[in-house]
Design a protein around this motif. Structure first.
Motif, mmCIF file in Angstrom:
data_model
loop_
_atom_site.group_PDB
_atom_site.id
_atom_site.type_symbol
_atom_site.label_atom_id
_atom_site.label_comp_id
_atom_site.label_asym_id
_atom_site.label_seq_id
_atom_site.Cartn_x
_atom_site.Cartn_y
_atom_site.Cartn_z
ATOM 1 N N TYR A 222 0.848 -1.200 0.000
ATOM 2 C CA TYR A 222 0.000 0.000 0.000
ATOM 3 C C TYR A 222 0.879 1.243 0.000
ATOM 4 C CZ TYR A 222 -2.821 3.788 1.912
ATOM 5 O OH TYR A 222 -3.415 5.005 2.117
ATOM 6 N N VAL A 223 0.666 2.116 -0.970
ATOM 7 C CA VAL A 223 1.413 3.371 -1.068
ATOM 8 C C VAL A 223 0.453 4.529 -0.799
ATOM 9 C CG1 VAL A 223 2.853 4.847 -2.511
ATOM 10 C CG2 VAL A 223 3.002 2.355 -2.753
ATOM 11 N N ASP A 224 0.612 5.190 0.326
ATOM 12 C CA ASP A 224 -0.249 6.298 0.742
ATOM 13 C C ASP A 224 0.350 7.612 0.231
ATOM 14 O OD1 ASP A 224 -1.791 8.184 1.997
ATOM 15 O OD2 ASP A 224 -1.568 7.367 4.016
ATOM 16 N N THR A 225 -0.045 8.021 -0.972
ATOM 17 C CA THR A 225 0.542 9.230 -1.564
ATOM 18 C C THR A 225 0.115 10.491 -0.826
ATOM 19 O OG1 THR A 225 -1.254 9.521 -3.179
ATOM 20 C CG2 THR A 225 0.596 8.121 -3.827
ATOM 21 N N GLY A 226 -1.104 10.485 -0.280
ATOM 22 C CA GLY A 226 -1.559 11.649 0.472
ATOM 23 C C GLY A 226 -0.673 11.912 1.674
ATOM 24 N N ALA A 227 -0.221 10.839 2.317
ATOM 25 C CA ALA A 227 0.672 10.982 3.466
ATOM 26 C C ALA A 227 1.999 11.605 3.054
ATOM 27 C CB ALA A 227 0.912 9.622 4.119
ATOM 28 N N MET A 228 2.424 11.338 1.825
ATOM 29 C CA MET A 228 3.689 11.903 1.342
ATOM 30 C C MET A 228 3.578 13.424 1.207
ATOM 31 S SD MET A 228 4.658 8.926 -1.438
ATOM 32 C CE MET A 228 6.381 9.394 -1.718
ATOM 33 N N TYR A 229 2.460 13.905 0.660
ATOM 34 C CA TYR A 229 2.264 15.358 0.545
ATOM 35 C C TYR A 229 2.069 15.996 1.916
ATOM 36 C CZ TYR A 229 1.987 14.820 -4.480
ATOM 37 O OH TYR A 229 2.313 14.535 -5.790
ATOM 38 N N ARG A 230 1.414 15.267 2.798
ATOM 39 C CA ARG A 230 1.256 15.767 4.164
ATOM 40 C C ARG A 230 2.621 15.859 4.850
ATOM 41 N NH1 ARG A 230 -3.492 15.838 6.987
ATOM 42 N NH2 ARG A 230 -5.374 15.467 5.770
ATOM 43 N N ALA A 231 3.490 14.895 4.577
ATOM 44 C CA ALA A 231 4.820 14.902 5.184
ATOM 45 C C ALA A 231 5.629 16.115 4.727
ATOM 46 C CB ALA A 231 5.558 13.611 4.840
ATOM 47 N N VAL A 232 5.506 16.475 3.453
ATOM 48 C CA VAL A 232 6.198 17.663 2.952
ATOM 49 C C VAL A 232 5.636 18.911 3.631
ATOM 50 C CG1 VAL A 232 6.724 19.073 0.932
ATOM 51 C CG2 VAL A 232 6.704 16.583 0.736
ATOM 52 N N THR A 233 4.315 18.953 3.805
ATOM 53 C CA THR A 233 3.685 20.081 4.485
ATOM 54 C C THR A 233 4.156 20.168 5.928
ATOM 55 O OG1 THR A 233 1.725 19.743 3.097
ATOM 56 C CG2 THR A 233 1.470 21.171 5.020
ATOM 57 N N PHE A 234 4.241 19.024 6.589
ATOM 58 C CA PHE A 234 4.765 18.963 7.959
ATOM 59 C C PHE A 234 6.189 19.519 8.014
ATOM 60 C CE2 PHE A 234 7.606 16.496 10.711
ATOM 61 C CZ PHE A 234 7.090 16.776 11.970
ATOM 62 N N LEU A 235 7.006 19.134 7.038
ATOM 63 C CA LEU A 235 8.393 19.623 6.986
ATOM 64 C C LEU A 235 8.437 21.137 6.790
ATOM 65 C CD1 LEU A 235 10.057 16.844 4.806
ATOM 66 C CD2 LEU A 235 10.666 17.426 7.157
ATOM 67 N N ASP B 272 14.311 9.486 10.006
ATOM 68 C CA ASP B 272 14.058 8.493 11.052
ATOM 69 C C ASP B 272 12.970 8.941 12.027
ATOM 70 O OD1 ASP B 272 16.040 6.745 10.112
ATOM 71 O OD2 ASP B 272 17.603 7.868 11.155
ATOM 72 N N GLU B 273 12.308 10.048 11.722
ATOM 73 C CA GLU B 273 11.270 10.575 12.618
ATOM 74 C C GLU B 273 9.895 10.045 12.230
ATOM 75 O OE1 GLU B 273 9.373 14.847 14.151
ATOM 76 O OE2 GLU B 273 10.944 14.818 12.608
ATOM 77 N N GLU B 274 9.226 9.407 13.168
ATOM 78 C CA GLU B 274 7.887 8.906 12.900
ATOM 79 C C GLU B 274 6.875 10.052 12.995
ATOM 80 O OE1 GLU B 274 4.089 7.262 13.874
ATOM 81 O OE2 GLU B 274 5.364 6.647 15.543
ATOM 82 N N VAL B 275 6.106 10.267 11.919
ATOM 83 C CA VAL B 275 5.214 11.435 11.836
ATOM 84 C C VAL B 275 3.774 11.033 11.525
ATOM 85 C CG1 VAL B 275 7.085 12.992 11.148
ATOM 86 C CG2 VAL B 275 5.793 11.767 9.380
ATOM 87 N N THR B 276 3.426 9.787 11.778
ATOM 88 C CA THR B 276 2.109 9.253 11.411
ATOM 89 C C THR B 276 0.959 10.123 11.907
ATOM 90 O OG1 THR B 276 3.095 7.043 11.590
ATOM 91 C CG2 THR B 276 0.692 7.174 11.379
ATOM 92 N N GLU B 277 0.994 10.516 13.166
ATOM 93 C CA GLU B 277 -0.077 11.335 13.734
ATOM 94 C C GLU B 277 0.161 12.827 13.464
ATOM 95 O OE1 GLU B 277 -2.888 10.327 14.964
ATOM 96 O OE2 GLU B 277 -2.308 8.237 14.680
ATOM 97 N N ALA B 278 1.409 13.234 13.462
ATOM 98 C CA ALA B 278 1.732 14.654 13.274
ATOM 99 C C ALA B 278 1.229 15.183 11.933
ATOM 100 C CB ALA B 278 3.238 14.870 13.383
ATOM 101 N N ILE B 279 1.258 14.349 10.890
ATOM 102 C CA ILE B 279 0.833 14.826 9.561
ATOM 103 C C ILE B 279 -0.680 14.875 9.414
ATOM 104 C CG2 ILE B 279 2.958 14.012 8.476
ATOM 105 C CD1 ILE B 279 1.338 11.655 7.327
ATOM 106 N N ARG B 280 -1.409 14.440 10.443
ATOM 107 C CA ARG B 280 -2.877 14.475 10.405
ATOM 108 C C ARG B 280 -3.446 15.621 11.246
ATOM 109 N NH1 ARG B 280 -4.191 11.420 6.040
ATOM 110 N NH2 ARG B 280 -2.731 9.659 5.951
#
Length: 223
Positions: free
Chosen positions: A31-44, A82-90
């Motif tokens: 499963y590739v969650d592309t939305g999470a990838m864009y959210r991760a960039v926004t988080f950064l 190495d930073e887990e951001v699963t909840e932070a990006i939501r």
């Protein structure tokens, strides 16, 4: 069957991620969650105080901080370096800005290439807003999920409550409607249904019913 790609597109809170995860699990696909990838960039961008309008700087963030996924006993986790951001990006601040960040051509170019690399071997389910049209136009199965704004807002409201995120219903509803407009009117890879995608309206349907319907579509295609 083990080598096909399944592309699932649709607006915010149409059920894409949940359905994609279940299909991937049932078929033993990646499963590739592309939305999470864009959210991760926004988080950064928020973390490093990069303006959401600064396309070049945002693209540099995608190069400097690799985004990866790992499975755990509690589901899929998202990492930036190495930073887990699963909840932070939501969180609401990311949600409010992700459409603006994802509209930049340079950002999309970097992430689309990463997504295509992940899909090269097949056996994947990928969800987003331009998978069937831009990222994987050759996907053997394309699904376009939709649902009413009211229902999608209810889903997001319940999801936020479960995670302890405080955001009132009307604010969520307005945010979803705004994101629909931004996603469908952006110049680069707008949210549109691919000509060969199957439309599935999830309004009033349970997740199990949606998954069953999509499996029926896959079987009807001979896979």
């Amino acid at each position: 069957m083990e080598n096909i790609s399944i592309a699932i597109d649709g607006p915010a809170s149409s059920g894409k991620s949940t359905v994609a995860k279940l299909l991937a699990s049932d078929f033993n696909f990646i499963y590739v969650d592309t939305g999470a990838m864009y959210r991760a960039v926004t988080f950064l961008a928020i973390k490093h105080q990069v303006a959401f309008s600064d396309e070049t700087a945002l693209a540099e963030l995608t190069k400097k901080y690799p985004i990866t996924f790992k499975q755990s006993g509690h589901g899929q986790l998202v990492f930036v370096n190495d930073e887990e951001v699963t909840e932070a990006i939501r969180q609401p601040d990311v949600t409010a800005a992700v459409s603006e960040v994802s509209a930049h051509g340079m950002v999309r170019e970097e992430l689309v290439e990463a997504q295509r690399q992940l899909a090269q071997t097949g056996g994947i389910v990928m969800d987003g807003r331009d998978i069937g049209t831009t990222v994987l136009p050759q996907a053997e199965v394309k699904i376009f999920l939709v649902a009413s704004v009211e229902e999608r807002a209810q889903r997001r409201y319940k999801e936020n409550q479960a995670k302890g995120i405080q955001m009132d219903f009307e604010t969520i509803k307005e945010a979803i409607a705004k994101r629909d407009y931004l996603d469908s009117h952006r110049e680069v890879s707008p949210l549109i249904q691919a000509e060969d995608a199957e439309l599935v309206d999830t309004t009033g349907m349970s997740i199990e019913q949606v998954v069953t319907k999509i499996k029926g579509i896959i079987e009807a295609k001979g896979f």
